[in-house]
Design a protein around this motif. Structure first.
Motif, PDB file in Angstrom:
ATOM      1  N   ARG A 100       0.842  -1.193   0.000  1.00  0.00           N
ATOM      2  CA  ARG A 100       0.000   0.000   0.000  1.00  0.00           C
ATOM      3  C   ARG A 100       0.883   1.253   0.000  1.00  0.00           C
ATOM      4  N   GLY A 101       0.270   2.411   0.221  1.00  0.00           N
ATOM      5  CA  GLY A 101       1.022   3.662   0.188  1.00  0.00           C
ATOM      6  C   GLY A 101       1.497   4.076   1.575  1.00  0.00           C
ATOM      7  N   GLU A 102       2.291   5.131   1.640  1.00  0.00           N
ATOM      8  CA  GLU A 102       2.818   5.580   2.935  1.00  0.00           C
ATOM      9  C   GLU A 102       1.710   5.921   3.942  1.00  0.00           C
ATOM     10  N   PRO A 103       0.642   6.620   3.517  1.00  0.00           N
ATOM     11  CA  PRO A 103      -0.378   6.960   4.529  1.00  0.00           C
ATOM     12  C   PRO A 103      -1.039   5.727   5.134  1.00  0.00           C
ATOM     13  N   GLU A 104      -1.046   4.617   4.391  1.00  0.00           N
ATOM     14  CA  GLU A 104      -1.692   3.404   4.904  1.00  0.00           C
ATOM     15  C   GLU A 104      -0.769   2.582   5.800  1.00  0.00           C
ATOM     16  N   ALA A 105       0.519   2.911   5.857  1.00  0.00           N
ATOM     17  CA  ALA A 105       1.475   2.111   6.623  1.00  0.00           C
ATOM     18  C   ALA A 105       1.059   2.062   8.087  1.00  0.00           C
ATOM     19  N   PRO A 106       0.987   0.872   8.684  1.00  0.00           N
ATOM     20  CA  PRO A 106       0.525   0.784  10.068  1.00  0.00           C
ATOM     21  C   PRO A 106       1.542   1.228  11.122  1.00  0.00           C
ATOM     22  N   ALA A 107       2.788   1.422  10.757  1.00  0.00           N
ATOM     23  CA  ALA A 107       3.798   1.824  11.748  1.00  0.00           C
ATOM     24  C   ALA A 107       3.495   3.222  12.282  1.00  0.00           C
ATOM     25  N   ARG A 108       4.012   3.487  13.472  1.00  0.00           N
ATOM     26  CA  ARG A 108       3.906   4.846  14.017  1.00  0.00           C
ATOM     27  C   ARG A 108       4.683   5.798  13.109  1.00  0.00           C
ATOM     28  N   ARG A 109       4.155   7.014  12.974  1.00  0.00           N
ATOM     29  CA  ARG A 109       4.842   8.019  12.135  1.00  0.00           C
ATOM     30  C   ARG A 109       6.286   8.177  12.589  1.00  0.00           C
ATOM     31  N   ALA A 110       6.495   8.240  13.892  1.00  0.00           N
ATOM     32  CA  ALA A 110       7.839   8.488  14.419  1.00  0.00           C
ATOM     33  C   ALA A 110       8.808   7.397  13.962  1.00  0.00           C
ATOM     34  N   GLU A 111       8.319   6.153  13.889  1.00  0.00           N
ATOM     35  CA  GLU A 111       9.192   5.054  13.475  1.00  0.00           C
ATOM     36  C   GLU A 111       9.574   5.194  12.003  1.00  0.00           C
ATOM     37  N   ILE A 112       8.599   5.583  11.191  1.00  0.00           N
ATOM     38  CA  ILE A 112       8.877   5.773   9.764  1.00  0.00           C
ATOM     39  C   ILE A 112       9.875   6.923   9.589  1.00  0.00           C
ATOM     40  N   GLU A 113       9.666   7.996  10.352  1.00  0.00           N
ATOM     41  CA  GLU A 113      10.587   9.144  10.251  1.00  0.00           C
ATOM     42  C   GLU A 113      11.997   8.751  10.676  1.00  0.00           C
ATOM     43  N   HIS A 114      12.111   8.017  11.789  1.00  0.00           N
ATOM     44  CA  HIS A 114      13.440   7.567  12.226  1.00  0.00           C
ATOM     45  C   HIS A 114      14.097   6.723  11.143  1.00  0.00           C
ATOM     46  N   ALA A 115      13.314   5.833  10.549  1.00  0.00           N
ATOM     47  CA  ALA A 115      13.863   4.955   9.510  1.00  0.00           C
ATOM     48  C   ALA A 115      14.378   5.792   8.347  1.00  0.00           C
ATOM     49  N   LYS A 116      13.593   6.793   7.956  1.00  0.00           N
ATOM     50  CA  LYS A 116      14.015   7.652   6.840  1.00  0.00           C
ATOM     51  C   LYS A 116      15.317   8.382   7.174  1.00  0.00           C
ATOM     52  N   GLU A 117      15.378   8.897   8.404  1.00  0.00           N
ATOM     53  CA  GLU A 117      16.595   9.625   8.821  1.00  0.00           C
ATOM     54  C   GLU A 117      17.828   8.716   8.781  1.00  0.00           C
TER      55      GLU A 117
END
Lengths: 269, 448
Positions: B298-315
């Motif tokens: 699915r797309g990023e908005p549908e990702a079930p992870a917490r936003r903070a976790e996705i942001e940390h991963a991106k960083e």
């Protein structure tokens, strides 16, 4: 902590340990195993419960030195301790009155079938044991099997003891001479595959005890997954025994090699 | 990014007090409705604002036995904080309740003299068993001890904590903090016994024979799901559980000092986009993967992870391939993963989960070279206890244990809660279930 109360060298590379594990004994049945972690740094490795002694609260483990973890376990002495023992795990061997049952053990695999042989005999079966190994030194538990089985056949690859040849050669002879109602087999994967192949034309139910790599061994990690009749099964909780005709042995052989490099590295340290 | 040190840093005292002072102590306290363990949030925040930190941690611990864990891994942004009246008022968003909880919990660690006497006022001299030492079991055990029962907590692995131990990595929940939280549970009088698999080492009827009067099952969602695509048995395909257990529980990142290996190669694809997938991909990067990639249908908005976790991963340099679905994994002649074939997707109408359904784009198939594939698409209830205990009624479809309104299973005196009865959920939801079950067990035992 689990204290080792007795140690016996069965062969150069095969060690028997009697270890205190009173909690494991209560529900232990033939064919089940434990997960052993020697110390804080050790791997979790599966070992079959080869016997139990209820009066002393001990279980018998028979270990062949293959890699780092088994080498460390074989180096233990009576009085030393093992940090963690979890079990009994896995489904017990199905024990009923089948008729004539051939127990086929290759190398250290023979040790894993001893309690099953005993239980099958107690349940009124005629038990024939075939113990096979590369050479005489690696033949283990001959006397123990003789005490519980109606017949014991020994095979060695080099002919240094018993019949020269493979366990399948002995199995063929037995099948040719009498009705066999069930075969139970444990040993190296190629051997279990060959035994299943030998039994197949006669349609004799053949149970194999798989030795997949395990981790938690409680059905959680799936590292032990194997393919049984096209379906994914976990060796730890769905096994370790399966109908040999349904097992994808070739896949298991490949999967069991997946940490070969790491095993070598660990052995060097 | 090579180390496993904690990534998120907590508040300083000054920051914490300033944040606590933002709470307007509104009358309706909507934040409390968002807390599955019913912490009196405004009251603990008021105490922080007054710099009564000891009072604040006691207030939290009246309800929550694992505050340092919850302060780190709870999705506050969808629970207590989501209900804060400051949202949308142009006042800087909700009060950072989670960060404040963590602040006081961490401060307590530095003040052993604050140790409260929350332990039982009375000893009822009644033995109860709790099975599984994850969030549900730890909570149930702590509450039962506070009620005055003699609690034994059984864990099958070599250390307590369940998913908090084998699943959540050090950089998100340091082991020292987990040890402190489980140490607190023990200080309440709970005896933790590891390396015992209930159902195998001792059966449920065996526990009753041994004198336990009631049992709580919090055995969690430990059954890993796979995709059911060709190639999942190749060497180099891990379940998230296997990968994380090797690293977190068995310290494979310190191989060969620790003897359990893990092997990842240079390119690692993690399938899924929940918190567990983020944990896996960030661990893979730390283990030295050059490319660590999230693959999600699915797309990023549908990702079930917490936003903070996705942001940390991106960083941390994680690559994301959204709207991408694996259809097969290919191996080399040695049976090792060499690539994963994927389809590109587009989003259609919402499905049963309310999220837009991914639809394959025809002819979009492409091959992605990878050495390792980690499947992190969720877990089902651990089937072992039901498998070894025929008396336990299980939902045929989901595999979840069936419980009544009093948290009791089909077996008298055996209660259950957490992921084993609901399927995979959050740490805090499991804790809420453990709390509810402990209260139900207390009523049951009083009536017995």
């Amino acid at each position: 902590m689990h204290r080792i109360v007795e140690k016996k060298q069965l062969a150069d590379t095969i060690t028997l340990l009697k270890v205190e594990a009173p909690l494991v004994i209560r529900e232990a049945r033939a064919g089940q195993f434990v997960i052993v972690r020697l110390d804080e740094f050790a791997e979790r490795i599966p070992l079959t419960i080869c016997d139990t002694d209820r009066s002393r609260g001990t279980i018998t483990l028979i270990i062949q030195q293959l890699g780092r973890s088994t080498k460390d376990l074989c180096a233990l002495k009576a009085g030393n301790s093992i940090q963690d023992i979890l079990g009994p795990l896995g489904n017990p061997t199905e024990i009923e009155k089948f008729g004539t049952v051939v127990i086929t053990g290759g190398g250290v695999g023979a040790a894993e079938l001893y309690t099953a042989a005993k239980a099958l005999k107690e349940n009124g079966n005629k038990v024939i044991a075939i113990i096979g190994a590369r050479n005489k030194d690696l033949i283990i538990l001959e006397d123990e099997f003789k005490a519980v089985a109606d017949e014991v056949l020994i095979t060695t690859d080099d002919g240094s003891y018993g019949m020269k040849g493979l366990v399948t050669d002995a199995l063929k002879k037995i099948i040719a001479g009498q009705t066999v109602n069930r075969i139970i087999c444990c040993g190296p994967i190629p051997m279990m595959k060959a035994v299943t192949g030998t039994a197949r034309p006669y349609n004799i139910p053949t149970i194999v005890s798989l030795n997949a790599i395990l981790l938690d061994a409680t059905g959680m990690c799936a590292t032990c997954r194997c393919t049984i009749e096209g379906k994914v099964r976990f060796s730890c909780v769905d096994g370790p025994e399966f109908d040999g005709y349904k097992v994808d042995f070739d896949e298991l052989m490949v999967r069991n090699n997946r940490f070969l490099e790491e095993e070598k590295r660990a052995l060097e340290t | 990014m090579k180390d496993f040190k904690e990534v998120s840093l907590g508040f300083t005292e000054e920051e914490a007090v300033r944040e606590a002072q933002r709470c307007i102590a509104c009358k309706k306290k909507p934040c409390c409705n968002g807390c599955p363990v019913e912490i009196d949030i405004p009251e603990f925040i008021r105490l922080v604002a007054r710099k009564d930190y000891k009072g604040a941690i006691r207030k939290i611990k009246e309800k929550n036995n694992l505050p340092a864990v919850c302060g780190r891994v709870c999705p506050q942004e969808t629970q207590c904080e989501a209900l804060c009246v400051l949202i949308g008022k142009g006042k800087g968003g909700p009060v950072a309740i989670g960060a404040l909880e963590r602040f006081v919990a961490d401060l307590e660690a530095a003040h052993p003299e604050w140790k409260d006497a929350a332990a039982a006022k009375e000893n009822k001299n009644i033995k109860v068993a709790v099975v599984g030492s994850g969030p549900a079991g730890l909570t149930a055990a702590a509450d039962l001890a506070k009620y005055g029962y003699q609690v034994t907590l059984f864990e099958s692995l070599s250390a307590s904590g369940g998913v908090l131990r084998y699943g959540i990595p050090e950089f998100r929940l340091p082991r020292a903090i987990l040890d402190r939280e489980t140490g607190y549970i023990e200080s309440l009088g709970v005896e933790i016994k590891c390396n015992i698999l209930i159902g195998r080492t001792v059966t449920l009827s065996g526990l009753f024979e041994d004198g336990y009067k009631a049992i709580f099952l919090g055995t969690g969602a430990g059954l890993p799901y796979f995709l059911g695509i060709p190639g999942e048995s190749l060497n180099g395909v891990y379940s998230a559980n296997e990968f994380l257990t090797r690293v977190n529980l068995m310290h494979a990142y310190e191989f060969p000092k620790y003897k359990t290996p893990v092997k990842i190669g240079e390119r690692v694809a993690v399938v899924g986009a929940g918190n567990t997938a983020m944990d896996c991909v960030r661990v893979a990067k730390r283990l030295g993967a050059q490319d660590a990639i999230i693959v999600y249908r699915r797309g990023e908005p549908e990702a079930p992870a917490r936003r903070a976790e996705i942001e940390h991963a991106k960083e941390e340099g994680i690559e994301f391939r959204f709207l991408t679905a694996p259809i097969k994994i290919e191996g080399n002649e040695k049976g090792e993963v060499k690539s994963m074939t994927c389809l590109k997707m587009e989003l259609g109408e919402p499905d049963a989960s309310g999220r837009r359904r991914p639809i394959p784009i025809r002819g979009s198939e492409y091959e992605m070279p990878v050495d390792t594939v980690i499947i992190a698409v969720g877990q089902g209830p651990n089937p072992l206890i039901a498998h070894t205990t025929k008396e336990l009624a299980v939902d045929d479809k989901s595999g979840e244990l069936k419980i009544d309104e009093n948290c009791m299973t089909s077996m008298k005196g055996v209660f259950a809660g957490g992921d084993i009865t609901t399927g995979e959920g959050t740490v805090i939801a499991a804790m809420g279930a453990g709390k509810k079950a402990a209260a139900a067990m207390d009523s049951y035992l009083k009536g017995a």
